[in-house]
Motif scaffolding. Sequence first.
Motif, short mmCIF file in Angstrom:
data_model
loop_
_atom_site.label_atom_id
_atom_site.label_comp_id
_atom_site.label_asym_id
_atom_site.label_seq_id
_atom_site.Cartn_x
_atom_site.Cartn_y
_atom_site.Cartn_z
N ASN A 211 5.87 -0.45 -66.32
CA ASN A 211 5.36 -1.49 -65.54
C ASN A 211 5.35 -1.60 -64.47
O ASN A 211 6.14 -2.20 -63.48
CB ASN A 211 6.08 -3.20 -65.77
N ILE A 212 4.91 -0.45 -63.48
CA ILE A 212 4.90 -0.26 -62.61
C ILE A 212 3.34 -1.17 -61.59
O ILE A 212 2.58 0.10 -61.59
CB ILE A 212 5.24 0.91 -61.96
N PRO A 213 3.89 -1.70 -60.70
CA PRO A 213 2.30 -2.48 -59.98
C PRO A 213 2.03 -0.75 -59.62
O PRO A 213 2.31 -0.06 -59.14
CB PRO A 213 3.11 -3.32 -59.18
N GLU A 214 0.45 -0.66 -59.72
CA GLU A 214 0.07 0.36 -58.61
C GLU A 214 -0.52 -0.22 -57.13
O GLU A 214 -0.48 -1.16 -57.76
CB GLU A 214 -1.20 0.92 -59.24
N SER B 30 11.17 -1.71 -67.03
CA SER B 30 10.52 -1.68 -66.30
C SER B 30 9.31 -0.46 -65.61
O SER B 30 8.68 -0.33 -64.37
CB SER B 30 10.80 -2.60 -65.08
#
Length: 391
Positions: A388-391, A385
Amino acid sequence: GELCMEATKANVKEGEFAGVQLTFMGLNNQNLHNVLFRGFLKPWETYTGAKINWIDLAQADYNARLQQSIATGTVDFDIIEMGAPFEGDVCGKGLTSEMPDWVKDQIDMKDVVAYLQPPVGTWDGKQYRVTVDGDAHNFNYRTDVFADADLAKAWKDSGGGGEWGVPKTWQQVQAVTKFLKGKQFQGQDVYGYLDAPKAWGGFGFYFLGSRASAYAKHPDDKAWLFDADTMKPRINNPAWVRAIQDVIDALPSEPADQINADPNTTAFQQFLAGTGSMITWWGDVGSNVKTNDSSVVGDVTGFSILPGSDDVYNSKTGQWDKLASGPNHAPNCAYLGWGVYVMARVDSDEKKKKAAWSAAAHLGGKDLSLWCAAYPSGFQPYRNSHFNIPE
């Protein structure tokens, strides 16, 4: 710590550990590790009612203190910050408590990256480690040095191989380091690679390992430290000898008294302060060049995987091979990162055992880990995770 207590509250009632005292042994290196753990666990102590006492160790003193405790049977701590290389010494002697299933669920073990999944953190198939760190050495370099026109001209005039630029192999690192001896850049003495020869409680070995990996780790062989079939050490084979010789040969071109530099010196006193143009280190250099008040290289530092080698030693044939694919690269997962382990001495007291594991689970929690990965905490990303960090 206080913002990340929800996972603890799901498994522990308020005040459930009132009267429990735990002792935690770990590092105080660079004012991180235990220094941060204290803050992270303060709200945990307030909520649960437990009290933690601390044993703080310098990195160079850590191994001796741990080995003394094992050898003399005087384990005086309930929780320890420790790494995978010590698991044979500690878990193999039955000194650690097996992780309960509720802890695996609380920390979301499945989110941990593949190279830190079992067998890392296990012994005889039992899980002991709460991972809080993911370690790999990378290559840090000065972008301004390797873009300098005057140095490029001097390199060409000296007969240097290829264009002036960031070295891609250890052979190039050696050549550049020797070339820069006696040179000036922006009115200051400029140096190439920074070795860390001074003993550092055993942890300095990883820096030699990063010099050796491209020489010693053949792509057709899974092993490079030992022969996997016989367990015969390989650290005196020609690949490792070459790496050691590289250090010896480079030292006269490095800063004065470099032989007395340990890795803390090379990273935080030299590279961040503008001395040296190349260094291998954990990710701390990458975060600190931008955040450390002593750094003068925040805008002129680049990063890459470890340098490769034009050839690689084949332990099966005893020959040096040149690969058809080009230079051999073998990045070094140095140390495999820190973990938190609970000692078996708490197992006879269920309340204390749950308290110790709850503290460990809080430090290895998913939410807290994201802060550690983003902040110059001394801990590097170790969960899927984190990438995989949503911007």
